[in-house]
Design a protein around this motif. Structure first.
Motif, mmCIF file in Angstrom:
data_model
loop_
_atom_site.group_PDB
_atom_site.id
_atom_site.type_symbol
_atom_site.label_atom_id
_atom_site.label_comp_id
_atom_site.label_asym_id
_atom_site.label_seq_id
_atom_site.Cartn_x
_atom_site.Cartn_y
_atom_site.Cartn_z
ATOM 1 N N UNK A 95 40.965 30.650 46.333
ATOM 2 C CA UNK A 95 40.154 31.268 45.278
ATOM 3 C C UNK A 95 40.626 30.879 43.875
ATOM 4 N N UNK A 96 40.622 29.589 43.604
ATOM 5 C CA UNK A 96 41.065 29.038 42.319
ATOM 6 C C UNK A 96 39.952 29.226 41.279
ATOM 7 N N UNK A 97 40.279 29.770 40.104
ATOM 8 C CA UNK A 97 39.263 29.903 39.055
ATOM 9 C C UNK A 97 38.758 28.538 38.576
ATOM 10 N N UNK A 98 37.484 28.488 38.224
ATOM 11 C CA UNK A 98 36.857 27.239 37.768
ATOM 12 C C UNK A 98 37.598 26.629 36.584
ATOM 13 N N UNK A 99 38.104 27.465 35.663
ATOM 14 C CA UNK A 99 38.786 26.903 34.488
ATOM 15 C C UNK A 99 40.061 26.160 34.889
ATOM 16 N N UNK A 120 44.020 36.932 46.828
ATOM 17 C CA UNK A 120 44.294 38.054 45.926
ATOM 18 C C UNK A 120 43.025 38.731 45.410
ATOM 19 N N UNK A 121 43.057 40.061 45.392
ATOM 20 C CA UNK A 121 41.928 40.819 44.850
ATOM 21 C C UNK A 121 41.744 40.485 43.381
ATOM 22 N N UNK A 122 40.489 40.304 43.001
ATOM 23 C CA UNK A 122 40.176 39.996 41.610
ATOM 24 C C UNK A 122 40.097 38.515 41.320
ATOM 25 N N UNK A 123 40.454 37.681 42.289
ATOM 26 C CA UNK A 123 40.272 36.240 42.104
ATOM 27 C C UNK A 123 38.802 35.915 42.381
ATOM 28 N N UNK A 124 38.294 34.762 41.920
ATOM 29 C CA UNK A 124 36.881 34.441 42.125
ATOM 30 C C UNK A 124 36.502 34.462 43.611
ATOM 31 N N UNK A 125 35.515 35.272 43.930
ATOM 32 C CA UNK A 125 35.084 35.444 45.314
ATOM 33 C C UNK A 125 35.751 36.621 46.002
#
Length: 157
Positions: A95-99, A120-125
């Motif tokens: 769940x790596x953020x696009x930025x 991790x909760x709160x990561x993208x997806x």
């Protein structure tokens, strides 16, 4: 003689500028992402939507297991998550953020890719209806298998 020299300088400058523009166009990072996921992964679809919202196009390939894909490209099992992306020769694990992906493509480090191990909760997806967010790091995975922190997210202030 002077006008011939001026024409040559002008022509040379035009060719140089044209070549520079071509070189820039050729080195522009790709936005074409291939995502490998298992048939039972639901959170992967949330991450794919996040990447598409950031301007990436995503082709999805469903596989029964991702382990051989990761292993063949140098991603250690300990850094695995539920899906694997491939873009411009880099693996994007989890769940790596696009930025972070954009930064990876801009900086182009000598690396296998980047990962957010686990989920991790709160990561993208992995957003929750209650808005819970766990602190997590995006790790740069070096060709040796070693890692270093690439970015930090949801850190307490």
């Amino acid at each position: 003689m002077q006008s011939t020299l001026n024409r040559r300088l002008l022509l040379g400058a035009a060719v140089f500028i044209g070549m520079t523009g071509t070189a820039c166009a050729q080195t522009r990072p790709s936005r074409n992402l291939t995502v490998f996921k298992t048939p039972t992964c639901a959170c992967c679809d949330g991450w794919i939507a996040h990447m598409r919202e950031a301007g990436f196009s995503a082709t999805i390939t469903v596989l029964p297991s991702l382990q051989s894909l990761r292993t063949s490209r140098g991603m250690p099992d300990a850094l695995a998550s539920c899906h694997t992306g491939l873009i411009d020769g880099y693996l994007v694990e989890g769940h790596v953020p696009a930025q972070d992906v954009m930064r990876l493509l801009a900086e182009r480090p000598e690396a296998v890719g980047i990962t957010v191990p686990a989920m991790p909760l709160g990561s993208p997806g992995m957003e929750t209806p209650q808005g819970h967010k766990e602190p997590y790091d995006t790790l740069l995975v070096l060709r040796s298998g070693a890692t270093r922190v690439f970015a930090r997210h949801n850190q307490p202030t």
